[in-house]
Enzyme design. Structure first.
Site, PDB file in Angstrom:
ATOM      1  N   GLY A   1       1.499   2.224  10.896  1.00 58.10           N
ATOM      2  CA  GLY A   1       2.169   3.372  10.687  1.00 58.10           C
ATOM      3  C   GLY A   1       2.943   3.867  11.931  1.00 58.10           C
ATOM      4  O   GLY A   1       3.533   4.795  11.829  1.00 58.10           O
TER       5      GLY A   1
ATOM      6  N   HIS B   1     -10.105   1.018   4.418  1.00 58.48           N
ATOM      7  CA  HIS B   1      -8.823   1.287   5.227  1.00 58.48           C
ATOM      8  C   HIS B   1      -8.944   2.255   6.284  1.00 58.48           C
ATOM      9  O   HIS B   1      -9.673   3.051   6.206  1.00 58.48           O
ATOM     10  CB  HIS B   1      -7.845   1.757   4.333  1.00 58.48           C
ATOM     11  CG  HIS B   1      -6.162   1.782   4.996  1.00 58.48           C
ATOM     12  ND1 HIS B   1      -5.875   2.669   5.740  1.00 58.48           N
ATOM     13  CD2 HIS B   1      -5.197   0.873   4.695  1.00 58.48           C
ATOM     14  CE1 HIS B   1      -4.415   2.737   6.143  1.00 58.48           C
ATOM     15  NE2 HIS B   1      -4.284   1.459   5.511  1.00 58.48           N
TER      16      HIS B   1
ATOM     17  N   GLY C   1       2.398  -1.210   4.402  1.00 54.51           N
ATOM     18  CA  GLY C   1       2.504   0.429   4.061  1.00 54.51           C
ATOM     19  C   GLY C   1       3.819   0.789   3.871  1.00 54.51           C
ATOM     20  O   GLY C   1       4.867   0.629   3.151  1.00 54.51           O
ATOM     21  N   GLY C   2       4.568   1.364   5.206  1.00 60.61           N
ATOM     22  CA  GLY C   2       5.789   2.063   5.114  1.00 60.61           C
ATOM     23  C   GLY C   2       6.912   1.131   4.324  1.00 60.61           C
ATOM     24  O   GLY C   2       7.635   1.829   3.607  1.00 60.61           O
TER      25      GLY C   2
ATOM     26  N   SER D   1       2.763  -2.433  10.725  1.00 57.08           N
ATOM     27  CA  SER D   1       4.137  -2.212  11.093  1.00 57.08           C
ATOM     28  C   SER D   1       4.913  -3.517  10.566  1.00 57.08           C
ATOM     29  O   SER D   1       5.805  -3.859  11.208  1.00 57.08           O
ATOM     30  CB  SER D   1       4.379  -1.529  12.452  1.00 57.08           C
ATOM     31  OG  SER D   1       3.861  -0.337  12.685  1.00 57.08           O
TER      32      SER D   1
ATOM     33  N   ASN E   1       0.824  -1.258   0.141  1.00 59.56           N
ATOM     34  CA  ASN E   1       0.058   0.116   0.131  1.00 59.56           C
ATOM     35  C   ASN E   1       0.832   1.299  -0.134  1.00 59.56           C
ATOM     36  O   ASN E   1       1.624   1.406   1.123  1.00 59.56           O
ATOM     37  CB  ASN E   1      -0.844  -0.022   1.126  1.00 59.56           C
ATOM     38  CG  ASN E   1      -1.822   1.300   1.088  1.00 59.56           C
ATOM     39  OD1 ASN E   1      -1.780   1.977   0.433  1.00 59.56           O
ATOM     40  ND2 ASN E   1      -2.581   1.482   2.507  1.00 59.56           N
ATOM     41  N   TRP E   2       1.093   1.731  -1.164  1.00 56.68           N
ATOM     42  CA  TRP E   2       1.935   2.957  -1.173  1.00 56.68           C
ATOM     43  C   TRP E   2       1.539   4.263  -0.810  1.00 56.68           C
ATOM     44  O   TRP E   2       1.852   5.105  -0.551  1.00 56.68           O
ATOM     45  CB  TRP E   2       2.400   3.388  -2.666  1.00 56.68           C
ATOM     46  CG  TRP E   2       3.172   2.362  -3.435  1.00 56.68           C
ATOM     47  CD1 TRP E   2       3.652   1.104  -2.873  1.00 56.68           C
ATOM     48  CD2 TRP E   2       3.676   2.349  -4.790  1.00 56.68           C
ATOM     49  NE1 TRP E   2       4.623   0.594  -3.678  1.00 56.68           N
ATOM     50  CE2 TRP E   2       4.438   1.262  -5.118  1.00 56.68           C
ATOM     51  CE3 TRP E   2       3.403   3.265  -5.736  1.00 56.68           C
ATOM     52  CZ2 TRP E   2       5.200   0.858  -6.001  1.00 56.68           C
ATOM     53  CZ3 TRP E   2       4.161   3.001  -7.187  1.00 56.68           C
ATOM     54  CH2 TRP E   2       4.975   1.810  -7.473  1.00 56.68           C
ATOM     55  N   LYS E   3       0.019   4.189  -0.197  1.00 57.81           N
ATOM     56  CA  LYS E   3      -0.705   5.265   0.210  1.00 57.81           C
ATOM     57  C   LYS E   3      -0.472   6.462  -0.539  1.00 57.81           C
ATOM     58  O   LYS E   3      -0.273   6.323  -1.892  1.00 57.81           O
ATOM     59  CB  LYS E   3      -0.315   5.572   1.636  1.00 57.81           C
ATOM     60  CG  LYS E   3      -0.354   4.370   2.673  1.00 57.81           C
ATOM     61  CD  LYS E   3      -0.123   4.801   4.023  1.00 57.81           C
ATOM     62  CE  LYS E   3      -0.251   3.389   4.846  1.00 57.81           C
ATOM     63  NZ  LYS E   3      -0.450   3.496   6.093  1.00 57.81           N
TER      64      LYS E   3
ATOM     65  N   GLU F   1      -7.279   4.689   7.761  1.00 59.61           N
ATOM     66  CA  GLU F   1      -7.002   5.955   7.313  1.00 59.61           C
ATOM     67  C   GLU F   1      -8.214   6.817   6.809  1.00 59.61           C
ATOM     68  O   GLU F   1      -8.725   7.635   6.951  1.00 59.61           O
ATOM     69  CB  GLU F   1      -5.573   6.151   6.572  1.00 59.61           C
ATOM     70  CG  GLU F   1      -4.622   5.795   7.180  1.00 59.61           C
ATOM     71  CD  GLU F   1      -3.322   5.453   6.620  1.00 59.61           C
ATOM     72  OE1 GLU F   1      -3.370   5.583   5.334  1.00 59.61           O
ATOM     73  OE2 GLU F   1      -2.582   5.055   7.263  1.00 59.61           O
TER      74      GLU F   1
ATOM     75  N   GLU G   1      -6.063  -5.225  10.538  1.00 58.58           N
ATOM     76  CA  GLU G   1      -5.137  -3.993  10.779  1.00 58.58           C
ATOM     77  C   GLU G   1      -5.471  -3.489  12.065  1.00 58.58           C
ATOM     78  O   GLU G   1      -6.499  -2.298  12.001  1.00 58.58           O
ATOM     79  CB  GLU G   1      -5.093  -3.264   9.741  1.00 58.58           C
ATOM     80  CG  GLU G   1      -4.768  -3.789   8.296  1.00 58.58           C
ATOM     81  CD  GLU G   1      -4.192  -2.716   7.283  1.00 58.58           C
ATOM     82  OE1 GLU G   1      -3.026  -3.105   6.983  1.00 58.58           O
ATOM     83  OE2 GLU G   1      -4.738  -1.659   6.922  1.00 58.58           O
TER      84      GLU G   1
END
Ligand code: PEP
Length: 258
Positions: free
Chosen positions: A175, A99, A236-237, A215, A13-15, A101, A169
Site C-alpha cells: 500500500g 496478512h 491490493g490497491g 504495490s 485483495n479488496w480489503k 495488516e 509481502e
C-alpha cells in the site's frame, strides 16, 4: 514441478472496500474482460459481507472466491468471528491467512496464524499464507531470519502433503507505492522455496506456489512474473479498479505458454 508448470495465479485483495452495488458494478466490467482467460487462475477476495453476493455472480465462471481471514474454531461463542466451515459454505476455495495488516493492526501472532492455517486445511480451503519483513528488519539484515521464523511457526505440525500457497509481502511495500525490486522479491521467494524444501521435502516444495505482493500494478506485474520462483501476485490497491485488474489477468495469460 517447475515455474512453467505451476499454474499462475492472481489474487485481488479488496480489503475493506465496496458495498453490494459497487461490487456488482465491478463484476459487470471485470467478468466481461476476463471471459476468455483459462490458463491463469483468478481469485477475488472481497470482505466477508460481500462473499455471498460476489460468490453468486461468479458461480458460473472460472473466477474463484477467497476470504481475507478466518477464525480457527469451527463454531461456538466467539462473537464476531467467522469459521472455515462458514467460508466453505459460501463457496470460498481460498482464504488469506496472516496478512501483515492482521499481524500489525490486530496483533496476530505466528501461533494464531498456525491455528488458522490448520483450520482452513481441515475445512478443505486453500490457505494463502502471507509472510514478509518490515523495513526496519530489512535494514537490519534480518529479512531471511524473519521469513524463516514466520514460515516455520506457521507451518508447524502441518503434514507435508497439505496444500497451501505462500505470499511474500514485504510490509514496507504494501500500500505504499514502493514495490520491491523484482530481483529482491525473487531472492526472498527463492529463499522461501529453499526453506520449504527442508520443511516439506523437495517434491512438495517445487509444487508450492509463491506469490509476490506489495504495490503490484499493471506497469510492474510482468517483471515479477518473469522471476523463476514467483508464480503470481497478491494485489491490493490496483485490484480495486476492474479495468486494471483485468489487464493484469490478461498480461499474465499472455505470459503463460500454451
Ligand atoms: C495486499 O493487500 O496484500 C497488498 C499487497 O496491497 P497493495 O497491492 O496495495 O500493496
Amino acid at each position: 514441478m517447475s515455474n512453467r508448470t505451476r499454474r499462475k495465479l492472481l489474487v485481488a485483495n479488496w480489503k475493506m472496500h465496496f458495498l453490494r452495488a459497487s461490487a456488482l458494478d465491478y463484476l459487470k466490467v471485470f467478468r466481461e474482460r476476463v471471459r476468455a482467460v483459462m490458463k491463469t487462475e483468478i481469485v477475488l477476495a472481497p470482505p466477508f459481507t460481500l462473499l455471498e453476493a460476489v460468490g453468486r455472480e461468479i458461480r458460473e465462471t472460472q473466477i474463484k472466491l477467497a476470504a481475507q481471514d478466518l477464525f480457527y474454531e469451527n463454531e461456538g461463542a466467539f462473537t464476531g468471528e467467522i469459521s472455515a466451515a462458514m467460508l466453505k459454505d459460501l463457496g470460498c476455495a481460498y482464504v488469506i491467512v496472516g496478512h501483515s495488516e492482521r499481524r500489525r493492526l490486530f496483533g496476530e501472532t505466528d501461533e494464531l496464524i498456525n491455528k488458522k492455517l490448520q483450520a482452513a486445511l481441515e475445512a478443505d480451503l486453500l490457505p494463502i499464507l502471507c509472510i514478509g519483513e518490515t523495513l526496519e528488519e530489512r535494514r537490519a539484515g534480518r529479512t531471511q531470519a524473519v521469513l524463516e521464523t514466520q514460515l516455520r511457526r506457521a507451518l508447524e505440525g502441518l503434514a507435508p502433503s497439505e496444500k497451501h500457497l505462500i505470499a511474500y509481502e514485504p510490509v514496507w511495500a504494501i500500500g505504499t507505492g514502493v514495490n520491491a525490486e523484482p530481483a529482491q522479491a525473487q531472492e526472498s521467494a527463492r529463499f522461501i522455496r529453499e526453506r520449504l524444501r527442508s520443511f516439506l521435502g523437495e517434491e512438495r516444495a517445487q509444487d508450492v506456489r509463491i506469490l509476490y505482493g506489495g504495490s503490484v500494478r499493471v506497469s510492474n506485474l510482468e517483471s515479477f512474473l518473469q522471476m523463476p520462483d514467483i508464480d503470481g501476485a497478491l494485489v491490493g490497491g490496483a485490484s480495486l479498479d476492474p479495468v486494471s485488474f483485468a489487464e493484469m489477468v490478461q498480461q499474465t495469460e499472455r505470459m503463460v505458454p500454451s
